[in-house]
Design a protein around this motif. Structure first.
Motif, short mmCIF file in Angstrom:
data_model
loop_
_atom_site.label_atom_id
_atom_site.label_comp_id
_atom_site.label_asym_id
_atom_site.label_seq_id
_atom_site.Cartn_x
_atom_site.Cartn_y
_atom_site.Cartn_z
N GLY A 183 0.79 -1.22 0.00
CA GLY A 183 0.00 0.00 0.00
C GLY A 183 0.82 1.27 0.00
N GLU A 184 2.07 1.16 0.46
CA GLU A 184 2.90 2.35 0.55
C GLU A 184 4.37 1.94 0.50
OE1 GLU A 184 2.05 4.73 3.96
OE2 GLU A 184 3.49 6.30 3.46
N LYS A 185 5.16 2.82 -0.09
CA LYS A 185 6.61 2.58 -0.16
C LYS A 185 7.32 3.90 -0.06
CE LYS A 185 10.01 0.30 -3.16
NZ LYS A 185 10.15 -0.44 -4.45
N LYS A 186 8.43 3.92 0.67
CA LYS A 186 9.14 5.18 0.88
C LYS A 186 10.62 5.00 0.61
CE LYS A 186 9.44 8.96 4.21
NZ LYS A 186 9.07 9.45 5.57
N ASP A 187 11.22 6.03 0.01
CA ASP A 187 12.66 6.03 -0.24
C ASP A 187 13.15 7.45 -0.01
OD1 ASP A 187 14.82 5.22 -3.09
OD2 ASP A 187 15.26 5.74 -1.02
N GLN A 188 13.67 7.71 1.17
CA GLN A 188 14.16 9.02 1.57
C GLN A 188 13.05 10.06 1.43
OE1 GLN A 188 17.87 9.54 -0.67
NE2 GLN A 188 18.93 8.10 0.66
N ARG A 189 13.20 11.03 0.55
CA ARG A 189 12.19 12.11 0.45
C ARG A 189 11.01 11.75 -0.45
NH1 ARG A 189 13.33 16.24 -2.19
NH2 ARG A 189 15.17 15.52 -3.34
N ILE A 190 11.05 10.57 -1.04
CA ILE A 190 10.02 10.18 -2.00
C ILE A 190 9.19 9.04 -1.44
CG2 ILE A 190 9.65 9.16 -4.28
CD1 ILE A 190 12.18 10.59 -5.19
N ALA A 191 7.88 9.12 -1.61
CA ALA A 191 7.00 8.05 -1.18
C ALA A 191 5.90 7.87 -2.22
CB ALA A 191 6.37 8.37 0.18
N VAL A 192 5.41 6.66 -2.32
CA VAL A 192 4.30 6.36 -3.21
C VAL A 192 3.24 5.60 -2.42
CG1 VAL A 192 5.43 4.27 -4.07
CG2 VAL A 192 3.60 5.31 -5.40
N THR A 193 1.97 5.95 -2.64
CA THR A 193 0.86 5.24 -2.01
C THR A 193 -0.03 4.67 -3.09
OG1 THR A 193 -0.44 7.28 -1.91
CG2 THR A 193 0.89 6.74 0.02
N LEU A 194 -0.65 3.54 -2.79
CA LEU A 194 -1.51 2.85 -3.74
C LEU A 194 -2.81 2.47 -3.07
CD1 LEU A 194 -2.08 1.30 -6.43
CD2 LEU A 194 -0.89 -0.65 -5.41
N ASN A 195 -3.92 2.82 -3.71
CA ASN A 195 -5.25 2.41 -3.25
C ASN A 195 -5.87 1.57 -4.36
OD1 ASN A 195 -8.06 2.27 -2.74
ND2 ASN A 195 -8.00 4.12 -1.53
N LYS A 196 -5.79 0.25 -4.20
CA LYS A 196 -6.27 -0.66 -5.26
C LYS A 196 -7.77 -0.57 -5.46
CE LYS A 196 -4.57 -4.51 -3.80
NZ LYS A 196 -4.31 -5.97 -3.74
N THR A 197 -8.49 -0.36 -4.37
CA THR A 197 -9.95 -0.30 -4.45
C THR A 197 -10.39 0.87 -5.31
OG1 THR A 197 -10.10 -1.29 -2.26
CG2 THR A 197 -12.08 -0.19 -3.12
N ALA A 198 -9.75 2.01 -5.07
CA ALA A 198 -10.11 3.21 -5.81
C ALA A 198 -9.34 3.33 -7.12
CB ALA A 198 -9.85 4.44 -4.94
N LYS A 199 -8.37 2.44 -7.31
CA LYS A 199 -7.52 2.46 -8.52
C LYS A 199 -6.81 3.80 -8.66
CE LYS A 199 -10.14 -0.77 -11.41
NZ LYS A 199 -11.55 -0.39 -11.34
N HIS A 200 -6.19 4.24 -7.59
CA HIS A 200 -5.35 5.41 -7.74
C HIS A 200 -4.08 5.28 -6.91
CE1 HIS A 200 -6.52 7.32 -3.92
NE2 HIS A 200 -7.78 7.22 -4.25
#
Lengths: 115, 114
Positions: free
Chosen positions: A55-72
């Protein structure tokens, strides 16, 4: 086929502030979501990616989140610096090509860091 | 060491000509791709090859023909060039398989058709 929408097309933030770029995808079979940074005159370069089992991944100052249900999925950059200025692309891949499928890209966000 | 290289970097040619763009990767990957980036910076997959076999062929005019002499090379031949073919073409490579890995992109070839 897959369709990826990306917003905003241009984002201007003050140096040191955070930036958020959002993407939606249409194909529920998509399971790999990379983010690329493209500087002027260069090819896209991967900055972070996430798979559908996370659902989430972080690398220093950068992060990405994923919501599969909402597809975003979203890219978050904290403590922005002048060198973060570039065009950022989100992408999605469904794996239908047995691991050789191409990426479907969003239309890109031009991130401008104001000094 | 350049991971994915393309030649030439710039290509200017007249309508109706035939041209080729070469791509080589030294990463040992088994999958290579061609993408087209238009004037609005939209990136779109054109072809993908896995172990020299064509996997994806998106809606691309048959004037475009990829050729893969070996796993490390994927060349793009374009016949009867048209004005609308003007774009930046990117080659990329990755290691295929169920767990998709990062696609590494080349520096691009800017094609201008006059």
């Amino acid at each position: 086929g897959e369709n990826v929408e990306q917003h905003p097309s241009t984002l201007s933030v003050q140096e040191g502030d955070s930036a958020v770029i959002k993407c939606t995808y249409s194909d529920s079979a998509s399971n790999y979501f990379p983010w690329y940074k493209q500087e002027l005159g260069k090819g896209p370069q991967l900055i972070i990616d996430i798979r559908s089992n996370v659902g989430e991944k972080k690398d220093q100052r950068i992060a990405v989140t994923l919501n599969k249900t909402a597809k975003h999925f979203s890219l978050h950059i904290t403590e922005t610096q002048p060198e973060d200025s570039a065009v950022y692309f989100c992408a999605a891949s469904s794996g239908s090509g047995g691991g050789a499928d191409g990426l479907t890209f969003g239309k890109g966000t031009h991130l401008i860091i104001q000094p | 060491d350049t991971a994915v290289s393309q030649t030439p970097k710039y290509l200017v040619t007249q309508m109706g000509n035939d041209k080729s763009i070469k791509c080589e990767q030294n990463l040992g990957h088994d999958t290579m791709y061609w993408y087209k980036q238009d004037s609005k910076k939209f990136l779109k997959i054109m072809f993908s090859y896995n172990n020299k076999e064509l996997i994806i062929n998106e809606t691309v005019p048959n004037r475009f023909s990829p050729k893969s002499p070996d796993k490390a090379h994927l060349n793009l031949h374009i016949n009867s060039l048209e004005l609308g073919d003007s774009a930046v073409y990117f080659c990329a490579s990755s290691q295929g398989g169920r767990d998709r890995t990062e696609q590494f992109f080349g520096p691009g070839t800017r094609l201008t058709v006059l």
